[in-house]
Design a protein around this motif. Structure first.
Motif, PDB file in Angstrom:
ATOM      1  N   SER A 150     -12.242  -2.818   2.979  1.00  0.00           N
ATOM      2  CA  SER A 150     -12.045  -4.226   2.620  1.00  0.00           C
ATOM      3  C   SER A 150     -11.807  -4.363   1.117  1.00  0.00           C
ATOM      4  N   ASP A 151     -11.305  -5.533   0.723  1.00  0.00           N
ATOM      5  CA  ASP A 151     -11.006  -5.769  -0.696  1.00  0.00           C
ATOM      6  C   ASP A 151     -12.255  -5.960  -1.542  1.00  0.00           C
ATOM      7  N   LEU A 180       2.229  16.424  -1.916  1.00  0.00           N
ATOM      8  CA  LEU A 180       1.330  15.273  -1.891  1.00  0.00           C
ATOM      9  C   LEU A 180       2.188  14.010  -1.847  1.00  0.00           C
ATOM     10  N   ASN A 181       1.998  13.230  -0.792  1.00  0.00           N
ATOM     11  CA  ASN A 181       2.762  11.988  -0.640  1.00  0.00           C
ATOM     12  C   ASN A 181       1.799  10.828  -0.532  1.00  0.00           C
ATOM     13  N   THR A 182       1.983   9.858  -1.393  1.00  0.00           N
ATOM     14  CA  THR A 182       1.065   8.718  -1.368  1.00  0.00           C
ATOM     15  C   THR A 182       1.836   7.414  -1.284  1.00  0.00           C
ATOM     16  N   ILE A 183       1.329   6.503  -0.447  1.00  0.00           N
ATOM     17  CA  ILE A 183       1.794   5.122  -0.545  1.00  0.00           C
ATOM     18  C   ILE A 183       0.588   4.236  -0.829  1.00  0.00           C
ATOM     19  N   TYR A 184       0.796   3.246  -1.673  1.00  0.00           N
ATOM     20  CA  TYR A 184      -0.298   2.317  -1.946  1.00  0.00           C
ATOM     21  C   TYR A 184       0.239   0.894  -1.976  1.00  0.00           C
ATOM     22  N   LEU A 185      -0.669  -0.034  -1.707  1.00  0.00           N
ATOM     23  CA  LEU A 185      -0.339  -1.452  -1.844  1.00  0.00           C
ATOM     24  C   LEU A 185      -1.498  -2.109  -2.573  1.00  0.00           C
ATOM     25  N   GLY A 186      -1.201  -2.954  -3.535  1.00  0.00           N
ATOM     26  CA  GLY A 186      -2.265  -3.656  -4.236  1.00  0.00           C
ATOM     27  C   GLY A 186      -2.043  -5.148  -4.176  1.00  0.00           C
ATOM     28  N   LYS A 187      -3.135  -5.888  -3.954  1.00  0.00           N
ATOM     29  CA  LYS A 187      -3.002  -7.349  -4.002  1.00  0.00           C
ATOM     30  C   LYS A 187      -4.217  -7.940  -4.723  1.00  0.00           C
ATOM     31  N   ASP A 188      -4.224  -9.248  -4.882  1.00  0.00           N
ATOM     32  CA  ASP A 188      -5.308  -9.940  -5.593  1.00  0.00           C
ATOM     33  C   ASP A 188      -5.643  -9.214  -6.899  1.00  0.00           C
ATOM     34  N   ASN A 189      -6.937  -8.890  -7.050  1.00  0.00           N
ATOM     35  CA  ASN A 189      -7.328  -8.206  -8.292  1.00  0.00           C
ATOM     36  C   ASN A 189      -7.602  -6.719  -8.086  1.00  0.00           C
ATOM     37  N   GLN A 190      -7.026  -6.164  -7.060  1.00  0.00           N
ATOM     38  CA  GLN A 190      -7.269  -4.753  -6.768  1.00  0.00           C
ATOM     39  C   GLN A 190      -6.870  -3.862  -7.939  1.00  0.00           C
ATOM     40  N   VAL A 191      -7.668  -2.808  -8.121  1.00  0.00           N
ATOM     41  CA  VAL A 191      -7.351  -1.802  -9.138  1.00  0.00           C
ATOM     42  C   VAL A 191      -7.212  -0.454  -8.443  1.00  0.00           C
ATOM     43  N   ILE A 192      -6.108   0.194  -8.675  1.00  0.00           N
ATOM     44  CA  ILE A 192      -5.864   1.509  -8.082  1.00  0.00           C
ATOM     45  C   ILE A 192      -5.694   2.501  -9.225  1.00  0.00           C
ATOM     46  N   ASP A 193      -6.506   3.524  -9.233  1.00  0.00           N
ATOM     47  CA  ASP A 193      -6.452   4.511 -10.319  1.00  0.00           C
ATOM     48  C   ASP A 193      -6.287   5.903  -9.695  1.00  0.00           C
ATOM     49  N   ASP A 219      -3.232   4.383   0.604  1.00  0.00           N
ATOM     50  CA  ASP A 219      -4.284   3.649  -0.101  1.00  0.00           C
ATOM     51  C   ASP A 219      -3.971   2.163  -0.068  1.00  0.00           C
ATOM     52  N   PHE A 220      -4.608   1.452   0.857  1.00  0.00           N
ATOM     53  CA  PHE A 220      -4.364   0.012   0.967  1.00  0.00           C
ATOM     54  C   PHE A 220      -5.606  -0.796   0.603  1.00  0.00           C
ATOM     55  N   GLY A 221      -6.781  -0.194   0.752  1.00  0.00           N
ATOM     56  CA  GLY A 221      -7.990  -1.003   0.633  1.00  0.00           C
ATOM     57  C   GLY A 221      -8.746  -0.778  -0.662  1.00  0.00           C
ATOM     58  N   GLY A 222      -9.869  -1.506  -0.780  1.00  0.00           N
ATOM     59  CA  GLY A 222     -10.757  -1.306  -1.920  1.00  0.00           C
ATOM     60  C   GLY A 222     -10.502  -2.278  -3.047  1.00  0.00           C
ATOM     61  N   LYS A 223     -11.558  -2.817  -3.599  1.00  0.00           N
ATOM     62  CA  LYS A 223     -11.449  -3.614  -4.826  1.00  0.00           C
ATOM     63  C   LYS A 223     -11.033  -2.665  -5.936  1.00  0.00           C
ATOM     64  N   LYS A 224     -11.727  -1.507  -5.911  1.00  0.00           N
ATOM     65  CA  LYS A 224     -11.320  -0.409  -6.789  1.00  0.00           C
ATOM     66  C   LYS A 224     -11.098   0.820  -5.927  1.00  0.00           C
ATOM     67  N   THR A 225      -9.949   1.410  -6.041  1.00  0.00           N
ATOM     68  CA  THR A 225      -9.711   2.688  -5.365  1.00  0.00           C
ATOM     69  C   THR A 225      -9.403   3.704  -6.440  1.00  0.00           C
ATOM     70  N   ILE A 226     -10.295   4.671  -6.557  1.00  0.00           N
ATOM     71  CA  ILE A 226     -10.163   5.632  -7.649  1.00  0.00           C
ATOM     72  C   ILE A 226     -10.150   7.038  -7.058  1.00  0.00           C
ATOM     73  N   THR A 227      -9.054   7.737  -7.261  1.00  0.00           N
ATOM     74  CA  THR A 227      -8.888   9.053  -6.632  1.00  0.00           C
ATOM     75  C   THR A 227      -8.628  10.127  -7.675  1.00  0.00           C
ATOM     76  N   ASN A 228      -9.320  11.240  -7.493  1.00  0.00           N
ATOM     77  CA  ASN A 228      -9.044  12.413  -8.306  1.00  0.00           C
ATOM     78  C   ASN A 228      -8.580  13.520  -7.374  1.00  0.00           C
ATOM     79  N   TYR A 229      -7.373  13.968  -7.586  1.00  0.00           N
ATOM     80  CA  TYR A 229      -6.788  14.997  -6.708  1.00  0.00           C
ATOM     81  C   TYR A 229      -6.442  16.201  -7.562  1.00  0.00           C
ATOM     82  N   TYR A 230      -6.957  17.348  -7.180  1.00  0.00           N
ATOM     83  CA  TYR A 230      -6.634  18.556  -7.940  1.00  0.00           C
ATOM     84  C   TYR A 230      -6.212  19.671  -7.008  1.00  0.00           C
TER      85      TYR A 230
END
Lengths: 352, 466, 246
Positions: free
Chosen positions: A155-156, A203-216, A180-191
């Motif tokens: 959820s957001d 590595l293939n990523t799709i993301y969507l951000g809305k409202d005040n979402q932060v994706i890092d 990556d569609f969800g989360g108020k904050k979604t923070i990922t570290n990939y190594y």
């Protein structure tokens, strides 16, 4: 304030991208039980044990978050792939009021010559304030082939932290698809330690951000193996006041002769208050390599939009169509039709 | 195939050391007393004395950069920040002392003036020793002089702009510059005056264990146009020298400025330089930069696009050889609608040298309709060198077109074979490809500088293209 | 002195680990035009590259004898300076170096003599007119942004300017329209005289319609399976290679 998800190489502080700050209280001290896990497709070819394994990361999100998984995990899986299997194993982590906080440690070893596919899905009810902090560690041994799909539909209101750490041996092939569609904050570290000769990592990523979402997103691939190959593709769209930081590092180490690395990041901006910050790094200490990156951001082309709208689509529908078109290549990696439909349904919902 | 030896740049011309024959050299280090003494030696007006002391306070407060090249070899206690040569400012070459004149003769400065320049300035250590400009430009109201003269003769203009564009708290070495600056050029081009030929300033640091802190302030009024060239070099010493100059460019509505630099500091130089342009409505600033020298460089010119329709282009090449760490790049801040930036950056690393392209492209919410396109290419000539690309792209509104592309790699074997099948040796083939790689930058420079740059790239390479 | 310009004797060549040429014999005399035809993958391009000793290929046995000298291990530029020219199937792009400067430099390397610039430019312009090339291409970067046809014509231009003794044309006709093929043929005719020779590598023989050819060799699976005259090319045009495949 805690500084987390630091990039492997620093640049000027004023550029605000070396790390992301969160409040200490965004990491709960106490973790409760989490029992709503559904595992589908178990077979004798893959051994799954619910035991905690040692965690040793090269990067990770930061000491606090890594330690939380080390000491307070409420779900642990040691997974050993012993032979080839076409059937995928799905882990559905379903968050609800009783199961709102998941701290998990997943440790996958793919033995020599094996192959397997995994789906990890994190989904919560709509307004739940969920918390997720997970570590997925993968050791892909010689000639193994591992395909992992991660779906984040939290959820957001949720905080979503994920660490992925791969070691890829000779001729092994590791492929990730992350939604990556969800989360108020979604923070990922990939190594990825792309260690073996002729090893491969996509590595293939799709993301969507809305409202005040932060994706890092902090994606790091270090190429050591000769003729090793890394491909990072990130496609996203932001609306409202959403913000995305993409930090991608492809690092060619000395000796990685004839290695290839490519990184492509594209962010579609669907509102004038959405923000896209990107740092696509190419680091190179080997001559005989081919490296390339490209990064782009902007509105959906007026011409394309007009064309689609001239066929009777209204603006929102036209936008959706364009976003889906950009996501399509990555969505094709999701072979499970139900899962794919779920993702498509969510694209539809988010862009409404 | 055997590795080609692309030779180090022959630095002979630049490395000739003059006797350290100064008139006054301040004691090493950076203290309040030293700054006061410099101010006294330079006969600063009171406001400048206060400015220096304030800058020193800021310097003491700011921390060293936490990113980029390792600056630990720089010990400010070992640097003399002010060295006055044994001469006054001259308006005729004949009056310049013999030893200094010889140095600039060797570097080809007076010849360039005769051939193709509208004016020339030359700085030796901390002071400008020569300045001249064509008469007709003076009549049109163009000012081209050293900063010290400018403070005396045009105090209002200088006060209005001096370190307003680049504030002293920008970073530690700008603060240092503010405290101990000396020399540099002041240019004022009045409204609608267009200079057909470039102005050129040349900076030479001769004194060992010292620093050069020249300040360049250029004001191009509405509708005016200027091409400014700076060149810099120094002989090599075993101990660290420091260059922390500051360039401020004020380019008003509809004006144009091209700022070209050939930097060839010796390999004991820490080059921690700061350059910034404020660009007005429909105005344009183009940067053309060739970085060849120095032990460490940290330099990222900044174009601030403040007026609607403002444009900027950056064209730069870095060539890092043994022991060099060249951390260069560009910053563009789009602050107004319909602005545009174009970046074309190239680098060559060899013999263990390290090139880093570091950048920021920021498109603020105010900059709707802006465009930015960035292209970086890095060439690795062996497997002991390093090449990094560290670009930050900060896009804060939707109506923009932004794209960034970077490539890294070596010279393709197929291309080498193609050229060898036409009779070129492997060395010739590689040299030709490197020259072609640098061509987009050399073609932007005036002929003499393009020649100097080509010399810098391939003086030692066999054969040259006609 | 013998009339033989070049001779391949039992030449075996590998690309990487794989053996491509399995013992080729071929002799070209001055004044002759030879053609090598063969299906895809038969080793045509490898033959051309092996003559110029492209380091991507390894000779495992046999000899390349040029004007009586074994040139197996000479570097490509040394072979080029002896008078061998190869027109590439996919000419490389060299940014920042103009066609004029490149050719002037190469000509100087091949002849060992300084090039007189005005005379050289006139010569260049003359050839470009003959080849229906846009004279503006002279100042463009070598092959950068050239169309397929422009690149191939530029190869023929280089051949005319560098004036080699042996010109090897590797699929110079492929991907060209009828007019361009005619232009290339014209270029070959302009070049050809009794003291030099041409080796044309092709998998179709449109280019041969406008040229008088002395010998046609059919290459299949790394070996010359038959040699004939122009009629052989016509026969292959009608019936294909199936007859020669095992």
């Amino acid at each position: 304030m805690l500084s987390i998800n630091e990039t492997p190489v620093r640049t000027s502080k004023s550029f605000n991208i070396n790390n992301i700050n969160i409040n200490e209280d965004e990491i709960p001290d106490k973790t409760y039980e989490f029992n709503n896990v559904e595992i589908i497709g178990e077979s004798s070819k893959i051994k799954i044990d619910k035991i905690q394994t040692p965690i040793d990361l090269k990067y990770g999100l930061g000491e606090e978050l890594t330690n939380q998984v080390k000491t307070k995990s409420n779900q642990n899986y040691q997974i050993i792939v012993d032979s080839k299997t076409n059937k995928e194993v799905t882990f559905n982590f379903n968050f609800d009021k009783e199961n709102a906080s998941l701290v998990e440690n997943i440790d996958i070893t793919a033995n020599e010559g094996t192959s397997a596919s995994f789906i990890f899905k994190y989904e919560s009810s709509k307004s739940l304030k969920a918390y997720h902090n997970g570590i997925i560690k993968l050791n892909a041994k010689e000639n193994s082939k591992i395909n992992i799909i991660i779906i984040n539909l939290l959820s957001d209101e949720s905080n979503n932290f994920l660490t992925i750490d791969n070691t890829i041996e000779k001729q092994a092939n590791v492929e990730y698809t992350i939604v990556d569609f969800g989360g108020k904050k979604t923070i990922t570290n990939y190594y990825s330690n792309v260690k073996g000769d002729l090893s491969e990592n996509n590595l293939n990523t799709i993301y969507l951000g809305k409202d005040n979402q932060v994706i890092d997103l902090n994606y790091i691939a270090e190429l050591y193996g000769k003729k090793s190959n890394v491909n990072i593709e990130v496609q996203g769209a932001l609306k409202d006041k959403a913000k995305k930081n993409f930090k991608g590092t492809i690092d060619f180490k000395t000796g990685a002769k004839k290695a290839k690395g490519e990184e492509n990041e594209n962010c579609m901006l669907l509102s004038d208050t959405a923000k896209s910050l990107a740092l696509p790094m190419l680091l190179c200490s080997e001559e005989d390599v081919e490296g390339a990156h490209s990064s782009s951001a902007g509105k959906i082309g007026e011409k394309e939009l007009f064309y689609i709208m001239s066929r009777g689509f209204e603006l929102k529908e036209a936008q959706k169509l364009m976003v889906r078109a950009n996501f399509n290549k990555i969505l094709e990696n999701i072979k499970n039709e139900d899962l794919k439909n779920l993702v498509l349904k969510n694209i539809d919902l988010i862009l409404n | 195939m055997a590795k080609t030896q692309v030779e180090e740049i022959n630095r002979n011309v630049y490395d000739i050391v003059d006797k350290d024959n100064y008139d006054f050299k301040i004691e090493k280090g950076i203290t309040k007393e030293i700054v006061e003494e410099i101010s006294k030696q330079k006969n600063d007006p009171e406001w400048m004395r206060e400015f220096r002391l304030k800058a020193l306070e800021v310097y003491n407060k700011l921390e060293m950069p936490t990113w980029g090249p390792d600056l630990s070899e720089l010990n400010m206690d070992e640097i003399a920040t002010y060295v006055r040569p044994k001469t006054k400012l001259n308006n005729s070459w004949d009056d310049v002392p013999e030893d200094i004149k010889n140095t600039f003769d060797r570097l080809g400065i007076p010849e360039a003036e005769k051939k193709s320049l509208a004016g020339v300035g030359a700085q030796y250590d901390s002071e400008v020793v020569y300045h001249s400009m064509k008469e007709d430009l003076k009549k049109q109201g163009v000012i081209y002089t050293d900063m010290e003269t400018a403070i005396r003769e045009y105090p209002d203009l200088v006060k209005q702009y001096f370190m307003k564009c680049v504030p002293v708290n920008d970073h530690k070495f700008v603060a240092l510059h503010g405290a101990v600056w000396s020399g540099g050029s002041f240019v004022y081009v009045p409204k609608n005056v267009k200079l057909d030929f470039p102005l050129q300033s040349y900076f030479r640091l001769n004194s060992p264990e010292s620093g050069q802190f020249e300040h360049t302030l250029i004001i191009v009024e509405e509708g005016a146009s200027l091409h400014f060239i700076e060149g810099c070099s120094a002989p090599k010493y075993s101990k660290i020298n420091l260059h922390a100059g500051c360039v401020e460019l004020i380019v008003k509505d509809n004006a144009y400025l091209r700022y070209s630099t050939i930097e060839n500091w010796s390999k004991n130089m820490m080059n921690l330089n700061t350059k910034k342009a404020m660009i007005g409505k429909n105005a344009q600033v183009d940067w053309v930069t060739g970085s060849f020298g120095s032990k460490i460089s940290m330099l990222y010119p900044l174009s601030q696009l403040n007026g609607e329709g403002a444009k900027t282009e950056y064209t730069g090449i870095s060539f890092a050889g043994e022991g060099q760490n060249l951390d260069t790049g560009f910053k563009a801040i789009h602050n107004a609608p319909n602005t545009s930036s174009v970046v074309n950056a190239k680098s060559i690393s060899k013999n263990g040298g390290k090139c880093t392209y570091r950048s920021l492209i920021k498109i603020s919410p105010k900059a709707k309709g802006s465009k930015s396109s960035v292209s970086c290419e890095s060439l690795m000539l062996d497997d002991i060198s390093v090449s990094d690309t560290i670009p930050v792209n900060d896009i804060q509104t939707d109506e923009v077109e932004f794209s960034h592309e970077a490539k890294i790699g070596k010279i393709s074997d197929k291309t080498i074979f193609y050229l060898m099948s036409r009779g070129l040796s492997e060395e010739d083939a590689k040299a030709m490809i490197v020259r072609g790689f640098a061509y987009p930058i050399s073609k932007e420079l005036p002929v003499e500088y393009a020649v100097e740059m080509n010399n810098l790239i391939n003086l030692e390479l066999e054969g040259t293209i006609g | 002195m013998s009339n033989t310009l070049i001779e391949l004797k039992d030449l075996h060549v590998n690309a990487g680990e794989k053996e491509i040429l399995k013992g080729i014999n071929l002799k070209i005399n001055k004044g002759e035009i030879h053609v090598i035809m063969g299906p895809n993958g038969s080793g045509k391009t490898t033959t051309a590259n092996a003559i110029l000793n492209n380091p991507e290929y390894t000779k495992t046995a046999g000899q390349v004898i040029y004007e009586g000298e074994n040139i197996n291990d000479l570097k490509p530029d040394e072979i080029a300076r002896k008078g061998v020219f190869m027109s590439f199937q996919l000419p490389e792009e060299i940014p920042g170096i103009s066609v004029t400067n490149f050719l002037k430099y190469a000509k100087n390397k091949i002849t060992g003599e300084p090039v007189k610039i005005f005379q050289f430019k006139d010569e260049l312009k003359k050839y470009m007119e003959e080849l229906n090339m846009n004279p503006k291409n002279m100042d463009r970067s070598l092959n950068v942004g050239f169309s397929g046809g422009e690149k191939k014509k530029n190869e023929i231009l280089q051949m005319l300017v560098l004036n080699p003794k042996l010109a090897i044309l590797d699929e110079t006709d492929s991907g060209l329209d009828v007019d361009a093929i005619r232009t290339v043929s014209k270029g070959i005719e302009m070049f050809k005289n009794e003291n030099n020779a041409v080796l044309i590598i092709t998998h179709n023989n449109k280019i041969l319609h406008n040229l008088k050819v002395d010998y046609v060799h059919v290459l299949v699976d790394g070996k010359v399976v038959t040699t004939g005259t122009q009629e052989l090319a016509t026969e292959i045009e009608n019936n294909g290679y199936s007859k020669y495949k095992k």
